[in-house]
Scaffold this active site. Structure first.
Site, mmCIF file in Angstrom:
data_model
loop_
_atom_site.group_PDB
_atom_site.id
_atom_site.type_symbol
_atom_site.label_atom_id
_atom_site.label_comp_id
_atom_site.label_asym_id
_atom_site.label_seq_id
_atom_site.Cartn_x
_atom_site.Cartn_y
_atom_site.Cartn_z
ATOM 1 C CE LYS A 80 10.482 -4.105 -4.572
ATOM 2 N NZ LYS A 80 10.855 -4.810 -5.926
ATOM 3 C CG ASP A 82 10.323 -3.050 -8.677
ATOM 4 O OD1 ASP A 82 9.665 -2.983 -9.425
ATOM 5 O OD2 ASP A 82 11.274 -3.707 -8.592
ATOM 6 C CD GLU A 130 13.262 -3.014 -11.510
ATOM 7 O OE1 GLU A 130 13.017 -4.525 -10.916
ATOM 8 O OE2 GLU A 130 13.534 -2.606 -10.561
ATOM 9 C CG ASP A 153 12.768 -7.740 -12.163
ATOM 10 O OD1 ASP A 153 13.629 -9.093 -12.146
ATOM 11 O OD2 ASP A 153 12.544 -7.814 -11.268
ATOM 12 C CE LYS A 174 15.750 -10.028 -9.917
ATOM 13 N NZ LYS A 174 14.179 -9.475 -9.585
#
Length: 372
Positions: free
Chosen positions: A165, A194, A218, A241, A265
């Site tokens: 992250k 991410d 991401e 995402d 997801k």
């Protein structure tokens, strides 16, 4: 066969330690999860779980899920649970939008379908594409030294793919994080950086064009439009995402050439039915994918991993297990579990895992057919 009862449980799931992401601007220390059991008049039961990652990550929260299920239950009671497509359309007609609220209901319907067919869910979702699925660690935002220490700890547990992250208002710090992680990366390891939409487009261009990262970036910016514009100014592959809320978003991302991959997801898209549609589209257009869920226990993890196992290996980069971050475990030793960085799915019919009802306690709500 008819649906006779829908039972709902609310559980607070404390994390092992607070989790910082999106450049440190978002923090989660517990999750609000909703478990659903659909009962039929022939004794077959199906389980599902819906669990947003806090209430500031995407447009979803636990209280909204349970309120929506109260409304949607009347659409399902008395219907044949095997009519999954029709029941999804009925839920969409009853309550447009709110896909996250429909996800645990859809997953429970698939659990029933697998039990009736006497096969594990991955067989109904396309068939096993191997023996297991690689899983990635999730590395919380911190200093370069802190993040490398977390990667080393994950490496000791068998992880070879990591989601680090990053993101924030300090491009120098993000550059330092990424360069340090790349320098410490083992040869066989793969890193996704991410950002969780924390960068403005100018910061994204600055950071991504200043580092020699081998992996993906991401969700670097907030919106699909911003990420599309960014794609024209950088060379690293982009994975989308949070900005992909429905199939139309996937179609737009492909049409606008916004990315090389996506995260699929079930709990964000509305369950396995719509997640499979997005997965199949991703395969058709050549995307690489992470197929995993937003959050939750081994119940949510296992549902998503059934879809991941039935995804062709050349399109499935890795998955993630939220259970690794939780203190509680409602089904010890069952369902999808990390085994040295790989997950093999249960061979039992249907989902293959159910929560311990003693752990769940009294239901939050029970919806059933009125007495004759």
């Amino acid at each position: 066969m008819k649906i006779s009862r829908i039972s709902v449980w609310r559980k607070t799931l404390p994390l092992r330690k607070p989790y910082w992401f999106s450049g440190g601007r978002l923090k989660v220390d517990s999750l609000d999860s909703t478990f659903v059991r659909i009962d039929t008049d022939e004794g077959v039961q199906g389980w599902g779980e819906g669990c947003p990652w806090g209430h500031s990550y995407i447009p979803a929260f636990g209280g909204g899920m349970r309120a929506a299920i109260e409304l949607l239950a009347g659409t399902l009671i008395g219907e044949d649970p095997r009519d999954i497509g029709r029941l999804n359309r009925a839920m969409d007609s009853c309550l447009p939008g709110h896909p996250y609220a429909k996800a645990p209901l859809d997953i429970a319907l698939w659990d029933i379908a697998g039990q009736l067919a006497k096969v594990p869910l991955f067989q109904l979702l396309g068939g096993a594409e191997g023996d297991s699925v690689p899983v990635n660690s999730s590395i919380s935002t911190g200093s370069p030294e802190e993040m490398i220490a977390l990667i080393e700890a994950a490496r000791a547990q068998g992880y070879r793919t990591h989601s680090a992250k990053v993101g924030g208002e300090d491009p120098d710090l993000d550059i330092a994080r990424i360069e340090a992680i790349e320098a410490a990366r083992a040869p066989e390891e793969f890193i996704t950086y991410d950002v969780n939409r924390a960068w403005t487009p100018d910061l994204a261009v600055t950071v991504m064009n200043s580092v020699s990262a081998r992996g993906w970036f991401e969700q670097p910016c907030e919106t699909l439009d911003q990420c599309t514009r960014l794609r024209r100014h950088v060379t690293q592959p982009i994975m989308l995402d949070e900005c992909l809320q429905d199939f139309q978003d996937h179609l737009t991302a492909w049409r606008e050439d916004a990315c090389e991959g996506v995260k699929v997801k079930p709990n964000r898209l509305g369950g396995l039915t719509k997640a499979r549609q997005a997965r199949d589209f991703g395969v058709a257009v050549g995307w690489r994918m992470h197929v995993e869920d937003v959050g939750g226990t081994v119940v949510a993890d296992t549902a998503a991993l059934h879809l991941a196992l039935s995804t062709p290996a050349e399109h499935c980069l890795a998955s993630w297990l939220c259970q690794a971050h939780l203190i509680d475990d409602p089904a010890p030793g069952k369902g999808a579990r990390n085994r040295a960085g790989l997950v093999a799915l249960p061979e039992e019919p249907g989902l293959g895992v159910a929560p311990d009802e003693a752990w769940l306690g009294e239901p939050f709500a029970i919806h059933e057919s009125p007495a004759p």
